[in-house]
Enzyme design. Sequence first.
Site, short mmCIF file in Angstrom:
data_model
loop_
_atom_site.label_atom_id
_atom_site.label_comp_id
_atom_site.label_asym_id
_atom_site.label_seq_id
_atom_site.Cartn_x
_atom_site.Cartn_y
_atom_site.Cartn_z
CG HIS A 268 -10.55 7.86 19.95
ND1 HIS A 268 -11.09 8.33 18.79
CD2 HIS A 268 -9.33 8.47 20.04
CE1 HIS A 268 -10.25 9.18 18.21
NE2 HIS A 268 -9.16 9.28 18.95
CG HIS A 307 -18.63 12.62 17.09
ND1 HIS A 307 -17.97 13.81 17.20
CD2 HIS A 307 -17.73 11.72 16.61
CE1 HIS A 307 -16.72 13.64 16.78
NE2 HIS A 307 -16.55 12.39 16.43
CG ASP A 363 -15.78 4.04 15.14
OD1 ASP A 363 -14.92 3.69 14.32
OD2 ASP A 363 -15.58 4.83 16.06
N1 CMC Z 1 -25.62 5.40 23.50
C1 CMC Z 1 -26.50 5.83 24.41
N2 CMC Z 1 -26.48 7.05 24.97
C2 CMC Z 1 -25.51 7.88 24.60
C3 CMC Z 1 -24.54 7.51 23.63
C4 CMC Z 1 -24.63 6.23 23.08
N3 CMC Z 1 -23.76 5.81 22.16
N4 CMC Z 1 -23.69 8.53 23.45
C5 CMC Z 1 -24.10 9.50 24.27
N5 CMC Z 1 -25.19 9.12 24.96
C6 CMC Z 1 -25.98 9.92 25.91
C7 CMC Z 1 -25.23 10.07 27.22
O1 CMC Z 1 -25.56 9.03 28.12
C8 CMC Z 1 -25.73 11.42 27.68
O2 CMC Z 1 -27.02 11.25 28.17
P1 CMC Z 1 -27.53 12.11 29.45
O3 CMC Z 1 -27.52 13.55 28.98
O4 CMC Z 1 -28.88 11.59 29.76
O5 CMC Z 1 -26.53 11.85 30.54
C9 CMC Z 1 -25.84 12.22 26.39
O6 CMC Z 1 -26.08 11.24 25.36
C10 CMC Z 1 -24.62 13.03 26.04
O7 CMC Z 1 -23.51 12.14 25.94
P2 CMC Z 1 -22.07 12.41 26.49
O8 CMC Z 1 -21.51 11.13 27.02
O9 CMC Z 1 -22.09 13.59 27.42
O10 CMC Z 1 -21.30 12.84 25.17
P3 CMC Z 1 -19.73 12.92 24.96
O11 CMC Z 1 -19.51 14.01 23.99
O12 CMC Z 1 -19.01 13.01 26.26
O13 CMC Z 1 -19.37 11.49 24.34
C11 CMC Z 1 -18.97 9.74 22.83
C12 CMC Z 1 -19.17 11.25 23.00
C13 CMC Z 1 -18.58 9.48 21.38
C14 CMC Z 1 -17.82 9.26 23.74
C15 CMC Z 1 -20.30 9.02 23.20
O14 CMC Z 1 -21.32 9.46 22.34
C16 CMC Z 1 -20.15 7.51 23.14
O15 CMC Z 1 -19.70 6.91 24.13
N6 CMC Z 1 -20.53 6.85 21.99
C17 CMC Z 1 -20.34 5.44 21.85
C18 CMC Z 1 -18.89 5.13 21.51
C19 CMC Z 1 -18.56 5.49 20.07
O16 CMC Z 1 -19.30 5.18 19.14
N7 CMC Z 1 -17.38 6.12 19.89
C20 CMC Z 1 -16.89 6.50 18.58
C21 CMC Z 1 -16.82 7.99 18.40
S1 CMC Z 1 -16.58 8.49 16.70
C22 CMC Z 1 -15.04 7.91 16.27
C23 CMC Z 1 -13.94 8.41 17.11
O17 CMC Z 1 -13.86 9.59 17.43
O18 CMC Z 1 -13.08 7.60 17.46
#
Ligand code: CMC
Length: 429
Positions: A268, A307, A363
């Site tokens: 987050h 996201h 971010d």
């Molecule tokens: N790098 C590589 N792969 C990714 C990333 C990433 N940053 N984000 C998602 N994926 C992949 C994930 O592995 C999955 O792949 P697969 O379908 O093959 O298993 C697919 O994309 C869908 O991802 P998810 O984890 O199911 O998506 P989510 O909605 O649960 O997670 C998230 C959203 C923001 C937690 C995630 O994208 C992430 O961990 N990003 C990196 C951390 C980040 O930048 N966070 C800041 C978010 S914006 C500011 C805030 O809200 O605080």
Amino acid sequence: MPKDTLTLTDNRTGKTYELPIENSTIRSMDLRQIKVSPDDFGMMAYDPAFMNTASCRSRVTFIDGEKGILRYRGYPIEELAEKSNFLETAYLILKGELPTRQQALEWENNITNHTMLHENIKKFMDGFHHDAHPMGILVSTVAAMSTFYPLGRNIHDPESRKRQIQRLIAKMPTLAAFAYRHSLGRPYAYPDNDLSYTENFLNMLFKATELKYKPDPALARALDVLFILHADHEQNCSANTMRSVGSSLTDPYSSVAAAAAALYGPLHGGANEQVLKMLAEIGSTDKIPSFIKSVKDGERKLMGFGHRVYKNYDPRAKILRKTAEEVFEVTERSPLLDIAIELERIALEDEYFVKRKLYPNVDFYSGIIYQAMGFPTSTFTVLFAIPRTAGWLAQWEEMLQDSEQKIARPRQVYLGHGQRSYIPTEERG
Ligand code: CMC
């Protein structure tokens, strides 16, 4: 004749149910009538991580993640970032309308008059170890504030709520700045009420021996833009925490502390800190392909990308990319910006990211700007928490005034043992 209902057939019993549709949703409680026998509990919706569950009705923030749209109270984020300032935007988010000139003056005045901290809060901060993470200090001291303002527990009194909201918005920068100065072992710099909200924050962070701190107007404006962009983001992890903790009628200081704790995590608000570490680790643009490969191999994440809601370019990241260039006109250009731009270019052309609709989020660029402005990495999440306090409090107000809201209490699908009898220690295998 089309009807606003959903017809469901339970193939276990052959029975059909008609559920009302309102605002494109059905009520999960309407599923409860679906039973296989009279003593059956009834059907529930299973939705870990709230992937498709609306927990409230809200009028604060609108996001269209597919189109990359973000609006506070109907106003596009791009317009607010260009024309508003943080305090005015906080007013808008909290009260629903932009302030008149008179309202804006009163609001600014009220915030400015609440920036001081009780001297005992300072003493409390002194107890933290010199290398305590500023976010850990912030979370704890906001929680401790509930003991300084016990009347904050009168959460059903609108006047009291108003006072606590003003206090929190006014004191968050002071807490944050003191947490930062504590980590450096520097004396705390007191608020200067002649300055604007963001100017004063810079003053409390960076004032040295000069009698009057003169903030760089370009940097104060950039911080205003950053604060506007971070002010609210509808039902994210920390806003949901704020509502959830607040739903047990906890005071706002404890609820904000809980929300800030949720923000602290690397998925987050902690992501901006991780982005900088990642860019520094990559080190140069020629290392990007091997880094991307490690992401695609599942060894790590590309921090600042992806996201839950945006499946398009995060509009805040777009504004920040421009802000970064403006900041670098008055500061030294960070070599990390070139790595970030190239990383973004390569990722956006790569099938892995395209297929999963992974774009830069807020971010991705914020950390580079903060670093150029002189903030140490450990303060980045604190810089997110200050403006987001306005959003948390708006969500909290809305929750308290919503007659449909009750104490938040999800259900579970129990998959554990059925009843079994206690086994004495000596008889256990
Ligand atoms: N790098 C590589 N792969 C990714 C990333 C990433 N940053 N984000 C998602 N994926 C992949 C994930 O592995 C999955 O792949 P697969 O379908 O093959 O298993 C697919 O994309 C869908 O991802 P998810 O984890 O199911 O998506 P989510 O909605 O649960 O997670 C998230 C959203 C923001 C937690 C995630 O994208 C992430 O961990 N990003 C990196 C951390 C980040 O930048 N966070 C800041 C978010 S914006 C500011 C805030 O809200 O605080």
